[in-house]
Design an enzyme around this catalytic site. Structure first.
Site, PDB file in Angstrom:
ATOM      1  N   ASP A 147       0.854  -1.194   0.000  1.00 28.88           N
ATOM      2  CA  ASP A 147       0.000   0.000   0.000  1.00 28.88           C
ATOM      3  C   ASP A 147       0.890   1.243   0.000  1.00 28.88           C
ATOM      4  O   ASP A 147       1.837   1.347   0.802  1.00 28.88           O
ATOM      5  CB  ASP A 147      -0.908   0.003   1.238  1.00 28.88           C
ATOM      6  CG  ASP A 147      -1.999   1.046   1.142  1.00 28.88           C
ATOM      7  OD1 ASP A 147      -3.046   0.743   0.541  1.00 28.88           O
ATOM      8  OD2 ASP A 147      -1.792   2.159   1.646  1.00 28.88           O
TER       9      ASP A 147
ATOM     10  N   ASP B 119      -4.675   2.367  -4.646  1.00 25.42           N
ATOM     11  CA  ASP B 119      -3.223   2.461  -4.465  1.00 25.42           C
ATOM     12  C   ASP B 119      -2.646   1.195  -3.852  1.00 25.42           C
ATOM     13  O   ASP B 119      -1.539   1.216  -3.304  1.00 25.42           O
ATOM     14  CB  ASP B 119      -2.879   3.661  -3.578  1.00 25.42           C
ATOM     15  CG  ASP B 119      -3.475   3.531  -2.185  1.00 25.42           C
ATOM     16  OD1 ASP B 119      -4.560   2.909  -2.058  1.00 25.42           O
ATOM     17  OD2 ASP B 119      -2.872   4.051  -1.225  1.00 25.42           O
TER      18      ASP B 119
END
Length: 359
Positions: free
Chosen positions: A233, A277
């Site tokens: 992440d 993301d």
């Protein structure tokens, strides 16, 4: 004694079988088989009608009944067989060739060169052109054209036979060209649609659908050293978008995907964009200690490769990583995801820019 294994294509088929399928196979074996059954049953009905109600000779009646029986038997066998198996050896291409042989034999026995007989003989070519790959389709068209030419030259005067044969051959060629071109365009479209479903258009990484399939195969396939799932992440990704704009955020995701691809070996890793993301890396044949080390290497690689900006500056990037390994931390795909996600949450809670292992 030859001890070398048979060479195989990427899809698992032996290369000779893959070559036969590429040349003579059906574009869609199931659809081709269904259409072939429909055509053969209909043709059998026509032959029965000729035998019952047509004014033809005894030999022609016998030929019609035999042809109808043969068509029904082949239809029944095809209905009970998985068409993918004979298609692997290019055997579905024998259906239109066999049909052309049967029609040629009937027309020869009945001395029939009428327009109806010649139009009926076009059916195998139409089926082949719409269902087979180009080589098989053109072989069927060539055989049908040659057999029809031999028939009309044998039964008609030359001045009539030559125009008839040329007309039928040209019709077969045009039909084959049009239908094979349409089939090729359709296959290209399907290929593009499949690519869109398997490759993320922004990063060029595979989609989660592909990752899930690979993960299911790896976890259930009894990998010798186990399988690791690494969830990645981007730290403070919303801040990147707010300060630098969404185009820079997109650049950051593309850059991150490339860094991760460089950080892992392509032969035993699958790098995927999960969405937003978040990215993921599947590591096969990977024991727990190696998985932890590889996750730490990914964090270090991202830290060591900031994103170059248009003005010449570089934007530092960091990631939080959670890693879980099967069978150490989980025994199935769902629990493996859960364990990796929990480890990722702990990495964020611990201050980001780090990798945390499940357990």
């Amino acid at each position: 004694m030859n001890t070398h294994p048979t060479a195989t294509a990427p899809d698992g088929l032996p290369r000779p079988a893959r070559r036969r399928q590429r040349w003579f196979g059906a574009r869609d074996p199931r659809s081709a088989a269904r259409l072939a059954i429909w055509v053969m049953v209909s043709a059998a009905g026509v032959q029965v009608a000729f035998a019952l109600f047509g004014t033809q000779s005894l030999i022609a009646d016998v030929g019609s009944w035999l042809a109808a029986a043969l068509l029904l038997v082949v239809s029944g066998l095809l209905a009970r067989t998985d068409p993918r198996s004979p298609d692997e050896h290019g055997l579905l291409a024998l259906l239109p060739l066999g049909g052309a042989v049967v029609l040629f034999g009937l027309n020869w026995l009945t001395s029939d060169t009428s327009a109806a007989a010649q139009v009926f003989a076009v059916l195998p070519t139409l089926w082949a052109a719409s269902q087979l790959r180009p080589v098989g389709a053109w072989c069927t068209a060539a055989f049908s054209a040659c057999s029809n030419t031999a028939l009309v030259l044998h039964l008609e005067a030359w001045e009539r036979a030559i125009p008839d044969a040329a007309f039928v051959a040209a019709t077969l060629a045009m039909a084959t060209a049009l239908l094979t071109a349409a089939g090729n365009r359709h296959e290209r479209l399907v290929h593009r649609l499949r690519e869109q479903a398997t490759v993320d258009p922004l990063t060029g990484l595979v989609t989660r659908h592909v990752l899930d399939a690979a993960l299911a195969g790896a976890v259930g396939g009894g990998q010798r050293h186990g399988t690791a799932l690494v969830l990645v992440d981007v730290d403070l990704f919303k801040t990147i978008n707010d300060r630098h704009g969404h185009p820079v955020g997109d650049d950051a995701l593309r850059h991150l995907g490339e860094v991760l691809r460089q950080a892992v070996r392509g032969t035993d890793a699958v790098v995927s964009r999960m969405g937003g993301d978040e990215l993921a890396v599947l590591l096969t044949g990977c024991p727990p200690d190696v998985a932890e080390r590889r996750a730490q290497e990914m964090v270090a690689a991202v830290r060591a490769h900031p994103l170059p900006l248009a003005g010449g500056d570089c934007l530092p990037l960091t990631v939080s990583v959670g890693v879980a390994q099967s069978p150490t931390h989980a025994g199935d795909v769902r629990t493996l995801y859960t364990a990796a996600d929990a480890a990722l949450y702990r990495a964020k809670e611990a201050g980001r820019d780090r990798a945390v292992s499940a357990g």
